[in-house]
Design a protein around this motif. Structure first.
Motif, PDB file in Angstrom:
ATOM      1  N   TRP A  34       0.837  -1.208   0.000  1.00 39.00           N
ATOM      2  CA  TRP A  34       0.000   0.000   0.000  1.00 39.00           C
ATOM      3  C   TRP A  34       0.872   1.257   0.000  1.00 39.00           C
ATOM      4  CZ3 TRP A  34      -4.528   1.454  -1.327  1.00 39.00           C
ATOM      5  CH2 TRP A  34      -5.080   2.631  -0.853  1.00 39.00           C
ATOM      6  N   ALA A  35       1.932   1.273   0.796  1.00 38.70           N
ATOM      7  CA  ALA A  35       2.828   2.426   0.848  1.00 38.70           C
ATOM      8  C   ALA A  35       3.519   2.646  -0.496  1.00 38.70           C
ATOM      9  CB  ALA A  35       3.864   2.232   1.955  1.00 38.70           C
ATOM     10  N   VAL A  36       3.957   1.560  -1.138  1.00 40.07           N
ATOM     11  CA  VAL A  36       4.602   1.675  -2.449  1.00 40.07           C
ATOM     12  C   VAL A  36       3.603   2.199  -3.481  1.00 40.07           C
ATOM     13  CG1 VAL A  36       5.629   0.342  -4.342  1.00 40.07           C
ATOM     14  CG2 VAL A  36       6.365  -0.051  -1.979  1.00 40.07           C
ATOM     15  N   LEU A  37       2.371   1.703  -3.452  1.00 34.18           N
ATOM     16  CA  LEU A  37       1.338   2.158  -4.378  1.00 34.18           C
ATOM     17  C   LEU A  37       1.043   3.644  -4.181  1.00 34.18           C
ATOM     18  CD1 LEU A  37      -0.829   1.500  -6.529  1.00 34.18           C
ATOM     19  CD2 LEU A  37      -2.381   1.000  -4.636  1.00 34.18           C
ATOM     20  N   LEU A  38       0.885   4.098  -2.939  1.00 32.30           N
ATOM     21  CA  LEU A  38       0.628   5.515  -2.675  1.00 32.30           C
ATOM     22  C   LEU A  38       1.788   6.396  -3.126  1.00 32.30           C
ATOM     23  CD1 LEU A  38      -1.094   5.598   0.833  1.00 32.30           C
ATOM     24  CD2 LEU A  38      -2.102   6.062  -1.381  1.00 32.30           C
ATOM     25  N   ALA A  39       3.013   5.949  -2.888  1.00 35.06           N
ATOM     26  CA  ALA A  39       4.171   6.730  -3.315  1.00 35.06           C
ATOM     27  C   ALA A  39       4.205   6.840  -4.841  1.00 35.06           C
ATOM     28  CB  ALA A  39       5.454   6.087  -2.799  1.00 35.06           C
ATOM     29  N   GLY A  40       3.918   5.749  -5.522  1.00 40.24           N
ATOM     30  CA  GLY A  40       3.895   5.778  -6.987  1.00 40.24           C
ATOM     31  C   GLY A  40       2.807   6.685  -7.531  1.00 40.24           C
ATOM     32  N   LEU A  41       1.604   6.605  -6.968  1.00 38.87           N
ATOM     33  CA  LEU A  41       0.505   7.458  -7.424  1.00 38.87           C
ATOM     34  C   LEU A  41       0.785   8.935  -7.138  1.00 38.87           C
ATOM     35  CD1 LEU A  41      -2.602   5.341  -6.390  1.00 38.87           C
ATOM     36  CD2 LEU A  41      -1.772   5.789  -8.708  1.00 38.87           C
ATOM     37  N   THR A  42       1.398   9.216  -6.002  1.00 43.48           N
ATOM     38  CA  THR A  42       1.746  10.603  -5.678  1.00 43.48           C
ATOM     39  C   THR A  42       2.756  11.153  -6.679  1.00 43.48           C
ATOM     40  OG1 THR A  42       1.332  10.192  -3.338  1.00 43.48           O
ATOM     41  CG2 THR A  42       2.685  12.111  -3.889  1.00 43.48           C
ATOM     42  N   TRP A  43       3.771  10.364  -6.971  1.00 38.46           N
ATOM     43  CA  TRP A  43       4.795  10.802  -7.943  1.00 38.46           C
ATOM     44  C   TRP A  43       4.156  11.056  -9.304  1.00 38.46           C
ATOM     45  CZ3 TRP A  43       6.503   8.733 -12.550  1.00 38.46           C
ATOM     46  CH2 TRP A  43       7.653   9.314 -13.080  1.00 38.46           C
ATOM     47  N   TRP A  44       3.296  10.149  -9.741  1.00 38.42           N
ATOM     48  CA  TRP A  44       2.641  10.285 -11.053  1.00 38.42           C
ATOM     49  C   TRP A  44       1.728  11.509 -11.072  1.00 38.42           C
ATOM     50  CZ3 TRP A  44      -2.529   9.949 -12.562  1.00 38.42           C
ATOM     51  CH2 TRP A  44      -2.724   9.908 -13.942  1.00 38.42           C
ATOM     52  N   SER A  45       0.992  11.733  -9.984  1.00 39.83           N
ATOM     53  CA  SER A  45       0.067  12.858  -9.925  1.00 39.83           C
ATOM     54  C   SER A  45       0.807  14.187  -9.968  1.00 39.83           C
ATOM     55  CB  SER A  45      -0.774  12.767  -8.652  1.00 39.83           C
ATOM     56  OG  SER A  45      -1.610  13.877  -8.527  1.00 39.83           O
ATOM     57  N   VAL A  46       1.900  14.289  -9.229  1.00 42.09           N
ATOM     58  CA  VAL A  46       2.678  15.531  -9.212  1.00 42.09           C
ATOM     59  C   VAL A  46       3.229  15.829 -10.604  1.00 42.09           C
ATOM     60  CG1 VAL A  46       4.836  16.529  -8.366  1.00 42.09           C
ATOM     61  CG2 VAL A  46       3.249  15.463  -6.767  1.00 42.09           C
ATOM     62  N   ARG A  47       3.623  14.794 -11.330  1.00 39.33           N
ATOM     63  CA  ARG A  47       4.224  14.983 -12.656  1.00 39.33           C
ATOM     64  C   ARG A  47       3.206  15.290 -13.754  1.00 39.33           C
ATOM     65  NH1 ARG A  47       9.526  15.572 -12.032  1.00 39.33           N
ATOM     66  NH2 ARG A  47      10.460  13.961 -10.784  1.00 39.33           N
ATOM     67  N   THR A  48       1.987  14.759 -13.638  1.00 41.67           N
ATOM     68  CA  THR A  48       1.057  14.831 -14.777  1.00 41.67           C
ATOM     69  C   THR A  48      -0.218  15.608 -14.540  1.00 41.67           C
ATOM     70  OG1 THR A  48       0.016  12.736 -14.121  1.00 41.67           O
ATOM     71  CG2 THR A  48       1.875  12.610 -15.657  1.00 41.67           C
ATOM     72  N   ASP A  49      -0.724  15.684 -13.317  1.00 37.64           N
ATOM     73  CA  ASP A  49      -2.024  16.312 -13.088  1.00 37.64           C
ATOM     74  C   ASP A  49      -1.911  17.828 -13.040  1.00 37.64           C
ATOM     75  OD1 ASP A  49      -3.199  13.893 -13.019  1.00 37.64           O
ATOM     76  OD2 ASP A  49      -3.584  13.839 -10.863  1.00 37.64           O
ATOM     77  N   PRO A  50      -2.868  18.558 -13.660  1.00 35.50           N
ATOM     78  CA  PRO A  50      -2.864  20.018 -13.530  1.00 35.50           C
ATOM     79  C   PRO A  50      -3.320  20.414 -12.133  1.00 35.50           C
ATOM     80  CG  PRO A  50      -4.815  19.286 -14.712  1.00 35.50           C
ATOM     81  CD  PRO A  50      -3.961  18.066 -14.492  1.00 35.50           C
ATOM     82  N   PRO A  51      -3.019  21.636 -11.705  1.00 40.01           N
ATOM     83  CA  PRO A  51      -3.468  22.086 -10.385  1.00 40.01           C
ATOM     84  C   PRO A  51      -4.985  22.063 -10.287  1.00 40.01           C
ATOM     85  CG  PRO A  51      -1.845  23.591 -11.297  1.00 40.01           C
ATOM     86  CD  PRO A  51      -2.219  22.637 -12.386  1.00 40.01           C
TER      87      PRO A  51
END
Length: 198
Positions: A34-51
């Motif tokens: 779960w921690a690895v999944l959250l870290a991966g999703l956070t990294w992806w969101s910071v890189r790709t999602d608009p504010p």
């Protein structure tokens, strides 16, 4: 007092067998996954999602949206009245977070109208604004209020501004200053293009 027979060890409770150890490993494995999944999703969101909130877009990014909104509002007045641009209002010192200061930008248009039917004027303006703004006129404290969303978390409002007057505003809300808002020059494109089309 209880008598204890010598030569006998006291009974020990049974320890976890092989099945018990497996049951203890699953929560640990699930927590790590779960921690690895959250870290991966956070990294992806910071890189790709608009504010998604206004606090992430600075005043210099919101300024052109406000300028275009003022152009659209002025054009939407049409024959309902005579518009006049008001001075920009830039207020510093608002709080974005307990640690961060920001600033608010508001620009406005005051419209002199021939009669006193503010609601009809605001409805006409709302009808002429871009459809994606979802403009509408409601009632607040017994007075008509135009509200619209110009995009980028810029709020557009219209209300009575006194006898024979309607006040239209575009407001950024509190944001980081960034490089700051630069007031438009007379030939700036964002506002003048819309006004020229009108």
């Amino acid at each position: 007092m209880t008598a204890v027979e010598t030569g006998y060890a006291p009974p020990t409770p049974p320890g976890p067998g092989p099945g018990g150890r497996r049951r203890l490993r699953w929560p640990v494995v699930a927590t790590v996954a779960w921690a690895v999944l959250l870290a991966g999703l956070t990294w992806w969101s910071v890189r790709t999602d608009p504010p998604t909130v206004k606090e992430q877009r600075s005043l210099d990014q919101a300024g052109p949206v406000v300028d275009r909104a003022i152009g659209e509002l002025t054009a939407a007045v049409g024959g309902a009245g005579v518009p006049a641009l008001l001075s920009d209002r830039l207020e510093r010192g608002c709080r974005i977070t307990p640690l961060d200061d920001g600033a608010t930008l508001e620009r406005g248009v005051e419209v002199a109208i021939g009669g006193d039917d503010v609601r009809a004027v605001l409805r006409g303006i709302a009808d002429r604004l871009p459809a994606q703004w979802r403009a509408g006129v409601s009632t607040l404290d017994g007075e008509p209020l135009l509200r619209a969303d110009a995009g980028e978390f810029v709020v557009v409002e219209g209300r009575a501004g006194g006898p024979g007057r309607v006040l239209l505003t575009a407001d950024t809300g509190c944001r980081p200053v960034g490089s700051g808002y630069r007031a438009l020059s007379a030939d700036a494109a964002a506002e003048s293009a819309v006004l020229a089309a009108a």
